[in-house]
Design a protein around this motif. Structure first.
Motif, PDB file in Angstrom:
ATOM      1  N   GLN A   1       0.865  -1.171   0.000  1.00  9.56           N
ATOM      2  CA  GLN A   1       0.000   0.000   0.000  1.00  9.56           C
ATOM      3  C   GLN A   1       0.907   1.229   0.000  1.00  9.56           C
ATOM      4  O   GLN A   1       1.809   1.329   0.841  1.00  9.56           O
ATOM      5  CB  GLN A   1      -0.887   0.009   1.244  1.00  9.56           C
ATOM      6  CG  GLN A   1      -1.852   1.157   1.297  1.00  9.56           C
ATOM      7  CD  GLN A   1      -2.814   1.020   2.477  1.00  9.56           C
ATOM      8  OE1 GLN A   1      -2.742   0.074   3.235  1.00  9.56           O
ATOM      9  NE2 GLN A   1      -3.687   1.977   2.616  1.00  9.56           N
ATOM     10  N   PRO A   2       0.703   2.140  -0.919  1.00 12.32           N
ATOM     11  CA  PRO A   2       1.571   3.318  -0.939  1.00 12.32           C
ATOM     12  C   PRO A   2       1.396   4.122   0.357  1.00 12.32           C
ATOM     13  O   PRO A   2       0.296   4.248   0.889  1.00 12.32           O
ATOM     14  CB  PRO A   2       1.092   4.109  -2.153  1.00 12.32           C
ATOM     15  CG  PRO A   2      -0.273   3.601  -2.452  1.00 12.32           C
ATOM     16  CD  PRO A   2      -0.328   2.193  -1.944  1.00 12.32           C
ATOM     17  N   ILE A   3       2.502   4.613   0.863  1.00 15.95           N
ATOM     18  CA  ILE A   3       2.452   5.375   2.112  1.00 15.95           C
ATOM     19  C   ILE A   3       2.179   6.837   1.783  1.00 15.95           C
ATOM     20  O   ILE A   3       3.014   7.534   1.212  1.00 15.95           O
ATOM     21  CB  ILE A   3       3.758   5.232   2.896  1.00 15.95           C
ATOM     22  CG1 ILE A   3       3.939   3.786   3.316  1.00 15.95           C
ATOM     23  CG2 ILE A   3       3.758   6.144   4.111  1.00 15.95           C
ATOM     24  CD1 ILE A   3       5.149   3.519   4.154  1.00 15.95           C
ATOM     25  N   THR A   4       0.997   7.250   2.140  1.00 19.76           N
ATOM     26  CA  THR A   4       0.629   8.653   1.976  1.00 19.76           C
ATOM     27  C   THR A   4       0.842   9.352   3.315  1.00 19.76           C
ATOM     28  O   THR A   4       1.106   8.713   4.332  1.00 19.76           O
ATOM     29  CB  THR A   4      -0.842   8.777   1.561  1.00 19.76           C
ATOM     30  OG1 THR A   4      -1.650   8.238   2.599  1.00 19.76           O
ATOM     31  CG2 THR A   4      -1.113   8.043   0.253  1.00 19.76           C
ATOM     32  N   GLU A   5       0.729  10.638   3.304  1.00 27.62           N
ATOM     33  CA  GLU A   5       0.897  11.400   4.541  1.00 27.62           C
ATOM     34  C   GLU A   5      -0.158  11.009   5.580  1.00 27.62           C
ATOM     35  O   GLU A   5       0.154  10.842   6.768  1.00 27.62           O
ATOM     36  CB  GLU A   5       0.797  12.897   4.224  1.00 27.62           C
ATOM     37  CG  GLU A   5       1.661  13.741   5.115  1.00 27.62           C
ATOM     38  CD  GLU A   5       1.670  15.189   4.652  1.00 27.62           C
ATOM     39  OE1 GLU A   5       1.230  16.014   5.460  1.00 27.62           O
ATOM     40  OE2 GLU A   5       2.117  15.456   3.529  1.00 27.62           O
ATOM     41  N   ASP A   6      -1.400  10.812   5.156  1.00 27.37           N
ATOM     42  CA  ASP A   6      -2.464  10.416   6.079  1.00 27.37           C
ATOM     43  C   ASP A   6      -2.225   9.008   6.634  1.00 27.37           C
ATOM     44  O   ASP A   6      -2.450   8.753   7.815  1.00 27.37           O
ATOM     45  CB  ASP A   6      -3.824  10.467   5.375  1.00 27.37           C
ATOM     46  CG  ASP A   6      -4.230  11.886   5.026  1.00 27.37           C
ATOM     47  OD1 ASP A   6      -3.786  12.817   5.719  1.00 27.37           O
ATOM     48  OD2 ASP A   6      -4.991  12.037   4.049  1.00 27.37           O
ATOM     49  N   TYR A   7      -1.770   8.109   5.784  1.00 23.53           N
ATOM     50  CA  TYR A   7      -1.489   6.732   6.217  1.00 23.53           C
ATOM     51  C   TYR A   7      -0.350   6.719   7.233  1.00 23.53           C
ATOM     52  O   TYR A   7      -0.402   6.039   8.246  1.00 23.53           O
ATOM     53  CB  TYR A   7      -1.156   5.890   4.989  1.00 23.53           C
ATOM     54  CG  TYR A   7      -0.961   4.423   5.281  1.00 23.53           C
ATOM     55  CD1 TYR A   7      -1.985   3.662   5.815  1.00 23.53           C
ATOM     56  CD2 TYR A   7       0.249   3.801   5.009  1.00 23.53           C
ATOM     57  CE1 TYR A   7      -1.809   2.315   6.079  1.00 23.53           C
ATOM     58  CE2 TYR A   7       0.432   2.457   5.266  1.00 23.53           C
ATOM     59  CZ  TYR A   7      -0.598   1.718   5.805  1.00 23.53           C
ATOM     60  OH  TYR A   7      -0.424   0.396   6.068  1.00 23.53           O
TER      61      TYR A   7
ATOM     62  N   ASP B   1       0.550   9.167   9.239  1.00 21.32           N
ATOM     63  CA  ASP B   1       0.050   9.750  10.489  1.00 21.32           C
ATOM     64  C   ASP B   1      -0.815   8.753  11.250  1.00 21.32           C
ATOM     65  O   ASP B   1      -0.748   8.682  12.485  1.00 21.32           O
ATOM     66  CB  ASP B   1      -0.757  11.020  10.191  1.00 21.32           C
ATOM     67  CG  ASP B   1       0.118  12.149   9.676  1.00 21.32           C
ATOM     68  OD1 ASP B   1       1.362  12.053   9.824  1.00 21.32           O
ATOM     69  OD2 ASP B   1      -0.436  13.126   9.134  1.00 21.32           O
ATOM     70  N   ALA B   2      -1.618   7.972  10.541  1.00 23.07           N
ATOM     71  CA  ALA B   2      -2.457   6.974  11.201  1.00 23.07           C
ATOM     72  C   ALA B   2      -1.623   5.857  11.814  1.00 23.07           C
ATOM     73  O   ALA B   2      -1.910   5.365  12.894  1.00 23.07           O
ATOM     74  CB  ALA B   2      -3.453   6.407  10.204  1.00 23.07           C
ATOM     75  N   MET B   3      -0.551   5.441  11.121  1.00 23.05           N
ATOM     76  CA  MET B   3       0.296   4.370  11.632  1.00 23.05           C
ATOM     77  C   MET B   3       1.061   4.779  12.879  1.00 23.05           C
ATOM     78  O   MET B   3       1.208   3.994  13.813  1.00 23.05           O
ATOM     79  CB  MET B   3       1.310   3.936  10.563  1.00 23.05           C
ATOM     80  CG  MET B   3       0.742   3.059   9.492  1.00 23.05           C
ATOM     81  SD  MET B   3       1.962   2.604   8.250  1.00 23.05           S
ATOM     82  CE  MET B   3       3.225   1.838   9.218  1.00 23.05           C
ATOM     83  N   PHE B   4       1.535   5.990  12.918  1.00 28.02           N
ATOM     84  CA  PHE B   4       2.382   6.420  14.003  1.00 28.02           C
ATOM     85  C   PHE B   4       1.698   7.405  14.945  1.00 28.02           C
ATOM     86  O   PHE B   4       2.358   8.056  15.747  1.00 28.02           O
ATOM     87  CB  PHE B   4       3.682   7.012  13.447  1.00 28.02           C
ATOM     88  CG  PHE B   4       4.507   6.017  12.700  1.00 28.02           C
ATOM     89  CD1 PHE B   4       5.228   5.032  13.375  1.00 28.02           C
ATOM     90  CD2 PHE B   4       4.519   5.998  11.317  1.00 28.02           C
ATOM     91  CE1 PHE B   4       5.965   4.098  12.686  1.00 28.02           C
ATOM     92  CE2 PHE B   4       5.266   5.066  10.616  1.00 28.02           C
ATOM     93  CZ  PHE B   4       5.988   4.117  11.315  1.00 28.02           C
ATOM     94  N   ALA B   5       0.414   7.463  14.880  1.00 23.67           N
ATOM     95  CA  ALA B   5      -0.418   8.283  15.770  1.00 23.67           C
ATOM     96  C   ALA B   5       0.068   9.733  15.845  1.00 23.67           C
ATOM     97  O   ALA B   5       0.176  10.315  16.908  1.00 23.67           O
ATOM     98  CB  ALA B   5      -0.475   7.668  17.165  1.00 23.67           C
ATOM     99  N   VAL B   6       0.372  10.281  14.684  1.00 25.95           N
ATOM    100  CA  VAL B   6       0.789  11.680  14.612  1.00 25.95           C
ATOM    101  C   VAL B   6      -0.458  12.530  14.451  1.00 25.95           C
ATOM    102  O   VAL B   6      -1.307  12.263  13.622  1.00 25.95           O
ATOM    103  CB  VAL B   6       1.757  11.901  13.421  1.00 25.95           C
ATOM    104  CG1 VAL B   6       2.139  13.356  13.298  1.00 25.95           C
ATOM    105  CG2 VAL B   6       2.976  11.028  13.589  1.00 25.95           C
ATOM    106  N   GLU B   7      -0.524  13.542  15.264  1.00 29.15           N
ATOM    107  CA  GLU B   7      -1.700  14.427  15.161  1.00 29.15           C
ATOM    108  C   GLU B   7      -1.327  15.761  14.596  1.00 29.15           C
ATOM    109  O   GLU B   7      -0.297  16.265  14.707  1.00 29.15           O
ATOM    110  CB  GLU B   7      -2.349  14.611  16.538  1.00 29.15           C
ATOM    111  CG  GLU B   7      -2.967  13.331  17.022  1.00 29.15           C
ATOM    112  CD  GLU B   7      -3.696  13.530  18.330  1.00 29.15           C
ATOM    113  OE1 GLU B   7      -4.009  14.665  18.688  1.00 29.15           O
ATOM    114  OE2 GLU B   7      -3.947  12.527  18.982  1.00 29.15           O
TER     115      GLU B   7
END
Length: 65
Positions: free
Chosen positions: A51-57, A59-65
């Protein structure tokens, strides 16, 4: 003596490398016996999905807010 089946004299004269090699060999022997008795382990098919890593993906993986 013990798990490797060595005599007391062999055990006391062995260095760490000899013990590790002996342990590895004993494990290989036991694995070979188990495979002969019960057969090979079934190979599990692993499905790799990219799955291509987008900015939203990211942030979701690493719990970045």
């Amino acid at each position: 003596m013990g798990w490797l089946g060595w005599t007391e004299e062999q055990t006391l004269r062995a260095d760490v490398n000899a013990i590790l090699v002996g342990l590895d060999g004993r494990g290989d022997m036991i694995s070979s016996v188990l495979r002969a008795v019960f057969g090979e382990d079934p190979k599990l098919a692993i499905e790799i999905t990219a799955q291509p890593i987008t900015e939203d993906y990211f942030d979701a993986m690493f719990a970045v807010e």
